[in-house]
Design a protein around this motif. Structure first.
Motif, mmCIF file in Angstrom:
data_model
loop_
_atom_site.group_PDB
_atom_site.id
_atom_site.type_symbol
_atom_site.label_atom_id
_atom_site.label_comp_id
_atom_site.label_asym_id
_atom_site.label_seq_id
_atom_site.Cartn_x
_atom_site.Cartn_y
_atom_site.Cartn_z
ATOM 1 N N ASP A 157 0.834 -1.210 0.000
ATOM 2 C CA ASP A 157 0.000 0.000 0.000
ATOM 3 C C ASP A 157 0.867 1.258 0.000
ATOM 4 O OD1 ASP A 157 -2.127 -1.704 0.076
ATOM 5 O OD2 ASP A 157 -2.513 -1.483 2.227
ATOM 6 N N GLU A 158 1.869 1.259 0.846
ATOM 7 C CA GLU A 158 2.721 2.450 0.966
ATOM 8 C C GLU A 158 3.500 2.713 -0.340
ATOM 9 O OE1 GLU A 158 5.349 2.281 4.398
ATOM 10 O OE2 GLU A 158 6.686 3.753 3.443
ATOM 11 N N GLU A 159 4.099 1.672 -0.857
ATOM 12 C CA GLU A 159 4.942 1.848 -2.048
ATOM 13 C C GLU A 159 4.108 2.194 -3.281
ATOM 14 O OE1 GLU A 159 8.385 1.620 -2.262
ATOM 15 O OE2 GLU A 159 8.507 1.367 -0.083
ATOM 16 N N THR A 160 2.948 1.554 -3.393
ATOM 17 C CA THR A 160 2.107 1.822 -4.567
ATOM 18 C C THR A 160 1.629 3.276 -4.549
ATOM 19 O OG1 THR A 160 1.397 -0.479 -4.531
ATOM 20 C CG2 THR A 160 0.110 1.002 -5.898
ATOM 21 N N ALA A 161 1.194 3.731 -3.375
ATOM 22 C CA ALA A 161 0.714 5.117 -3.285
ATOM 23 C C ALA A 161 1.846 6.093 -3.636
ATOM 24 C CB ALA A 161 0.207 5.382 -1.872
ATOM 25 N N ARG A 162 3.065 5.779 -3.227
ATOM 26 C CA ARG A 162 4.191 6.682 -3.461
ATOM 27 C C ARG A 162 4.603 6.726 -4.939
ATOM 28 N NH1 ARG A 162 7.457 9.426 -5.032
ATOM 29 N NH2 ARG A 162 9.515 10.057 -4.213
ATOM 30 N N TRP A 163 4.604 5.543 -5.585
ATOM 31 C CA TRP A 163 5.254 5.478 -6.904
ATOM 32 C C TRP A 163 4.324 5.348 -8.101
ATOM 33 C CZ3 TRP A 163 9.832 7.354 -6.621
ATOM 34 C CH2 TRP A 163 10.587 7.181 -5.458
ATOM 35 N N LYS A 164 3.060 4.986 -7.870
ATOM 36 C CA LYS A 164 2.161 4.746 -9.011
ATOM 37 C C LYS A 164 1.978 5.990 -9.888
ATOM 38 C CE LYS A 164 -0.962 1.735 -10.849
ATOM 39 N NZ LYS A 164 -1.583 2.494 -11.866
ATOM 40 N N PRO A 165 1.814 7.186 -9.302
ATOM 41 C CA PRO A 165 1.636 8.357 -10.172
ATOM 42 C C PRO A 165 2.834 8.591 -11.090
ATOM 43 C CG PRO A 165 1.086 8.883 -7.887
ATOM 44 C CD PRO A 165 1.723 7.535 -7.871
ATOM 45 N N GLU A 166 4.007 8.154 -10.642
ATOM 46 C CA GLU A 166 5.205 8.361 -11.459
ATOM 47 C C GLU A 166 5.292 7.302 -12.554
ATOM 48 O OE1 GLU A 166 8.592 9.187 -8.940
ATOM 49 O OE2 GLU A 166 7.379 10.555 -7.721
ATOM 50 N N LEU A 167 4.957 6.073 -12.203
ATOM 51 C CA LEU A 167 4.967 5.032 -13.236
ATOM 52 C C LEU A 167 3.965 5.385 -14.334
ATOM 53 C CD1 LEU A 167 6.070 2.210 -14.055
ATOM 54 C CD2 LEU A 167 4.075 1.232 -12.945
ATOM 55 N N ASP A 168 2.802 5.869 -13.921
ATOM 56 C CA ASP A 168 1.761 6.163 -14.904
ATOM 57 C C ASP A 168 2.111 7.350 -15.803
ATOM 58 O OD1 ASP A 168 0.360 4.006 -14.093
ATOM 59 O OD2 ASP A 168 -1.105 5.086 -12.881
ATOM 60 N N TRP A 169 2.939 8.272 -15.287
ATOM 61 C CA TRP A 169 3.399 9.375 -16.144
ATOM 62 C C TRP A 169 4.162 8.794 -17.343
ATOM 63 C CZ3 TRP A 169 7.633 11.550 -18.404
ATOM 64 C CH2 TRP A 169 7.537 12.882 -18.821
ATOM 65 N N TYR A 170 5.041 7.839 -17.043
ATOM 66 C CA TYR A 170 5.833 7.231 -18.130
ATOM 67 C C TYR A 170 4.962 6.333 -19.003
ATOM 68 C CZ TYR A 170 9.832 9.121 -15.684
ATOM 69 O OH TYR A 170 10.710 9.992 -15.098
ATOM 70 N N LYS A 171 4.059 5.616 -18.359
ATOM 71 C CA LYS A 171 3.201 4.693 -19.134
ATOM 72 C C LYS A 171 2.431 5.455 -20.217
ATOM 73 C CE LYS A 171 -0.436 1.229 -18.679
ATOM 74 N NZ LYS A 171 -1.356 0.513 -17.800
ATOM 75 N N ALA A 172 1.909 6.608 -19.848
ATOM 76 C CA ALA A 172 1.134 7.393 -20.819
ATOM 77 C C ALA A 172 1.977 7.729 -22.046
ATOM 78 C CB ALA A 172 0.630 8.677 -20.158
ATOM 79 N N ARG A 173 3.272 7.902 -21.838
ATOM 80 C CA ARG A 173 4.160 8.306 -22.934
ATOM 81 C C ARG A 173 4.815 7.127 -23.660
ATOM 82 N NH1 ARG A 173 3.136 11.921 -19.330
ATOM 83 N NH2 ARG A 173 3.069 14.115 -19.924
ATOM 84 N N LEU A 174 4.781 5.961 -23.032
ATOM 85 C CA LEU A 174 5.428 4.790 -23.653
ATOM 86 C C LEU A 174 4.419 3.881 -24.354
ATOM 87 C CD1 LEU A 174 7.930 3.805 -20.795
ATOM 88 C CD2 LEU A 174 8.447 4.994 -22.929
ATOM 89 N N MET A 175 3.134 4.249 -24.309
ATOM 90 C CA MET A 175 2.071 3.403 -24.869
ATOM 91 C C MET A 175 2.415 2.917 -26.280
ATOM 92 S SD MET A 175 -0.424 2.302 -23.469
ATOM 93 C CE MET A 175 -1.449 2.427 -22.107
ATOM 94 N N HIS A 176 2.358 1.622 -26.450
ATOM 95 C CA HIS A 176 2.529 0.965 -27.751
ATOM 96 C C HIS A 176 3.875 1.198 -28.418
ATOM 97 C CE1 HIS A 176 -1.412 -0.568 -27.325
ATOM 98 N NE2 HIS A 176 -1.970 0.632 -27.308
ATOM 99 N N LYS A 177 4.846 1.572 -27.632
ATOM 100 C CA LYS A 177 6.207 1.582 -28.185
ATOM 101 C C LYS A 177 6.624 0.124 -28.340
ATOM 102 C CE LYS A 177 6.766 5.907 -28.552
ATOM 103 N NZ LYS A 177 6.742 6.463 -29.910
ATOM 104 N N LYS A 178 7.294 -0.168 -29.435
ATOM 105 C CA LYS A 178 7.640 -1.570 -29.715
ATOM 106 C C LYS A 178 8.998 -1.942 -29.107
ATOM 107 C CE LYS A 178 6.767 -1.390 -34.250
ATOM 108 N NZ LYS A 178 6.766 -1.939 -35.605
ATOM 109 N N VAL A 179 8.997 -3.055 -28.391
ATOM 110 C CA VAL A 179 10.207 -3.480 -27.674
ATOM 111 C C VAL A 179 10.658 -4.852 -28.159
ATOM 112 C CG1 VAL A 179 11.089 -4.221 -25.418
ATOM 113 C CG2 VAL A 179 9.601 -2.227 -25.562
ATOM 114 N N CYS A 180 11.951 -4.989 -28.422
ATOM 115 C CA CYS A 180 12.537 -6.322 -28.550
ATOM 116 C C CYS A 180 13.170 -6.638 -27.199
ATOM 117 C CB CYS A 180 13.618 -6.363 -29.630
ATOM 118 S SG CYS A 180 12.951 -6.371 -31.292
ATOM 119 N N LEU A 181 12.659 -7.653 -26.561
ATOM 120 C CA LEU A 181 13.133 -8.023 -25.230
ATOM 121 C C LEU A 181 14.144 -9.150 -25.406
ATOM 122 C CD1 LEU A 181 13.041 -8.039 -22.182
ATOM 123 C CD2 LEU A 181 10.839 -9.181 -22.262
#
Ligand code: SF4
Lengths: 126, 526
Positions: free
Chosen positions: B310-334
């Protein structure tokens, strides 16, 4: 063809769809089903799927040995995720849950063990 | 079977069975490449040798040890400059690298004397270090030097030291994975059970296995375990100590992270000592949260895990989602070495929005491909032990926005203007933990939207250089097509952590939990 190597009997459309949802969760999110040898995979499938069924049906679960507890920990998280992702599961009568989980067990035994293309599964050593 | 044949490998027909495309309706009974086989003559593999797998991957992350290679100097190449398994004792294990420097004359006349002299000199040069590992290489294996005999001789002369011998020469397996196997088995055979823990401080005792402290990953995970009141008896092997690893038999649970490199020791500990093996994912918000919950459930302390989630998710989720919005559907070779192909395949898609168009593994087994193929989306190209030309061909056809791979294939990608992140050693890690996962997202963002990379795409010898526009910043590149409400979403933000996120962890104090059982002598505690 060896009986044990054939895919389990085809299921009706609704059951197949439900089974696919559960299978998709396991294959994408779990690791317990991928131990490296056939005998290990059978122990894992049996231990975790039977405990998950018991949890879903509200039945007591044996957590007597460390291995039981380990299987149970995986099963608790999985049962919760199943219920969260598949709301239809909570309304299902117990016998139907058992039948579905049994079909899932057979299917996983097939794709992960008996029908698997992984040549290392039958290695005699770790 | 949906095998994929590369144009460039048509002249090596055996390669065809090493690549598949995961098609609609395919499962593991129809889509699985071959794996962990000897590299086919004619294909220039990117694999490492079995000595490398034993020493450079698993042995050397042990932090309080002199790691000595018995062979030519060149075998020790992978050290400070390529490896980033740091430690909290000033990185002794990678700062100093030791080799006996075998030469032709030693091949002719034997090198056992040379080895003994080197062992004594190394202990003399570092008098505080009393533990050593010795690694066989191709040269010392071929001439038949008896490393165990020399180690035993030294231990008799210097009773205060302890030495582990790993006989895993370069040719001892198809790839580095053969070395992982050998050192796992050698350690459990030679060292586990030879020492009892100094103190059992908790009712809940684990070994944390298959974790190499890449840029601090282990220290991040230790923070969670300590917050849960779980004692980590040993870490196999990142930031771990030699003597702790001799006590592995006293844990109640083996928590296994990289099954590819360390499942063997967990399997043996289960068979020999009855310690169960729990496979976990330390990467990604949800997988990590569920992993901590499972450990909590095993010990009956799941509320402590939930508090961290709970603590970690509340702290970091808004930051992960900032990047997610900008990385949507970028193609990755893993394209990592082994385990990250399955640790990351599903969760970078689910939590960062990127699409994995290909997975590959240099040294993984078919079991790793089973996990990777299960976890990636349909249409992904899965390749076992690729060669450089296949990698180039795949990048040309799949047109990824980024690849995650090692530094050698990564440099190849850069030449065709594909940015890469170092999947083995990371860019700005740690990448484990909630904060680490945001740091990974930030690294992906920085790589894909690098203004310099944008400029590099232009070839001044033939492309027209636009003179009518200014330098494009990262935000101009990443936000160009974002809807206003996302671009200006006040709930989201970029990474706000510190440059060095480990510093605070190293001095942190932890709650003391009351024990259910009275502290017992260590040997009888389990
Ligand atoms: S293949 Fe042999 S010679 Fe080459 S680095 Fe490995 S151990 Fe050394």
């Amino acid at each position: 063809m060896d009986e044990t190597k054939s895919n389990p009997e085809p299921l009706d459309e609704v059951t197949a769809g439900r089974l696919a949802q559960l299978e998709d969760y396991i294959m994408k999110n779990c690791l317990w089903q991928f131990h490296s040898r056939s005998w290990d995979r059978r122990v894992q499938n049996e231990g975790i799927l039977s405990k998950t069924t018991q949890i879903l049906c509200g039945e007591p679960v044996d957590t007597g040995t460390p291995l039981d507890r380990c299987h149970w920990a995986d099963a608790v998280v999985m049962a919760e995720e199943f219920q969260r992702r598949c709301p239809w599961l909570t309304e299902m009568p117990k016998d139907e849950v058992k039948a579905l989980m049994d079909a899932l067990h057979k299917h996983l035994d097939y794709i992960l063990i008996d029908g698997s293309l992984n040549l290392e599964l039958t290695d005699q050593h770790y | 079977m949906p095998y994929h044949e590369f144009e460039c490998s048509k002249c090596i027909p055996e390669r065809k069975k090493h690549a598949v495309v995961k098609g609609h309706g395919e499962d593991l009974t129809s889509a699985l490449p071959l794996g962990y086989l000897n590299t086919i003559p004619g294909t220039i593999s990117e694999r490492g040798c079995a000595y490398c797998g034993a020493k450079h991957v698993i042995g050397t992350p042990m932090k309080d040890v002199i790691h000595l290679s018995h062979g030519p100097l060149g075998c020790t190449y992978d050290t400070w400059q390529t490896k980033r398994y740091i430690s909290d004792n000033d990185n002794f294990q990678i700062k100093y690298t030791f080799a006996t420097d075998m030469k032709e004359k030693n091949v002719v006349f034997g090198a056992e004397k040379l080895l003994k002299q080197n062992i004594l000199e190394a202990f003399k040069a570092f008098p505080k270090i009393k533990r050593m590992t010795i690694y066989q290489t191709c040269a010392s294996a071929l001439i038949g030097d008896d490393l165990n005999a020399i180690a035993a001789e030294v231990m008799e002369e210097m009773p205060e030291v302890d030495i582990f011998v790993c006989n895993s020469p370069g040719f001892g397996g198809p790839s580095q994975s053969g070395g992982h196997h050998k050192i796992n088995i050698a350690w459990v055979n030679q060292k586990v059970g030879t020492l009892e823990p100094k103190e059992i401080t908790s009712d809940y005792v684990i070994n944390y296995v298959g974790e190499y402290n890449i840029q601090g990953d282990q220290e991040v995970m230790m923070d969670f375990f300590k917050r849960m009141g779980v004692q980590v008896l040993s870490t196999f092997t990142g930031n771990g100590t030699y003597d702790d690893l001799r006590c592995m038999h006293r844990a109640q649970l083996n928590v296994l992270e990289c099954a590819r490199s360390a499942e063997y020791i967990c399997n043996e500990l289960r068979v020999r000592y009855g310690i169960p093996r729990l496979d976990i994912d330390g990467f990604g918000f949800e997988p990590l949260g569920n992993s901590l919950r499972k450990i909590g459930l095993f010990f009956g302390i799941e509320d402590r895990a939930q508090a961290i989630i709970d603590e970690e998710t509340a702290r970091w989720k808004p930051e992960l989602d900032w990047y997610k919005a900008r990385l949507m559907h970028k193609k990755v070779c893993l394209w990592p070495g082994g385990s990250k192909l399955w640790h990351w395949a599903h969760v970078i898609h689910a939590e960062m929005g990127v699409d994995v168009v290909s997975v590959y593994t240099k040294f993984g087994h078919q079991g790793d491909m089973e996990k990777g193929i299960s976890r990636c989306e349909e249409g992904a190209l899965a390749i076992d032990d690729p060669n450089e030309l296949e990698g180039l061909e795949a990048m040309e056809t799949l047109e990824p926005d980024i690849i995650f791979t090692g530094k050698r294939p990564g440099e190849v990608a850069k030449k065709i203007r594909v940015p890469y992140l170092n999947a083995h050693a990371y860019h700005n890690g740690p990448w484990k933990g909630w904060e680490g996962w945001v740091r990974f997202a930030r690294d992906i963002y920085n790589a894909i939207f690098s203004p310099i990379h944008e400029l590099a795409k232009l070839d001044i010898s033939k492309d027209e250089i636009p003179g009518d526009c200014g330098f494009k910043t990262q935000r101009m590149l990443s936000d160009a097509n974002l809807p206003d409400e996302v671009r200006n979403d006040p709930t989201l933000r970029q990474y706000t952590g510190k440059f060095d996120c480990l510093k605070d962890l190293r001095g942190k104090t932890y709650p003391v939990f009351e024990r259910k059982t009275a502290a017992a002598p260590a040997a009888a505690a389990v």
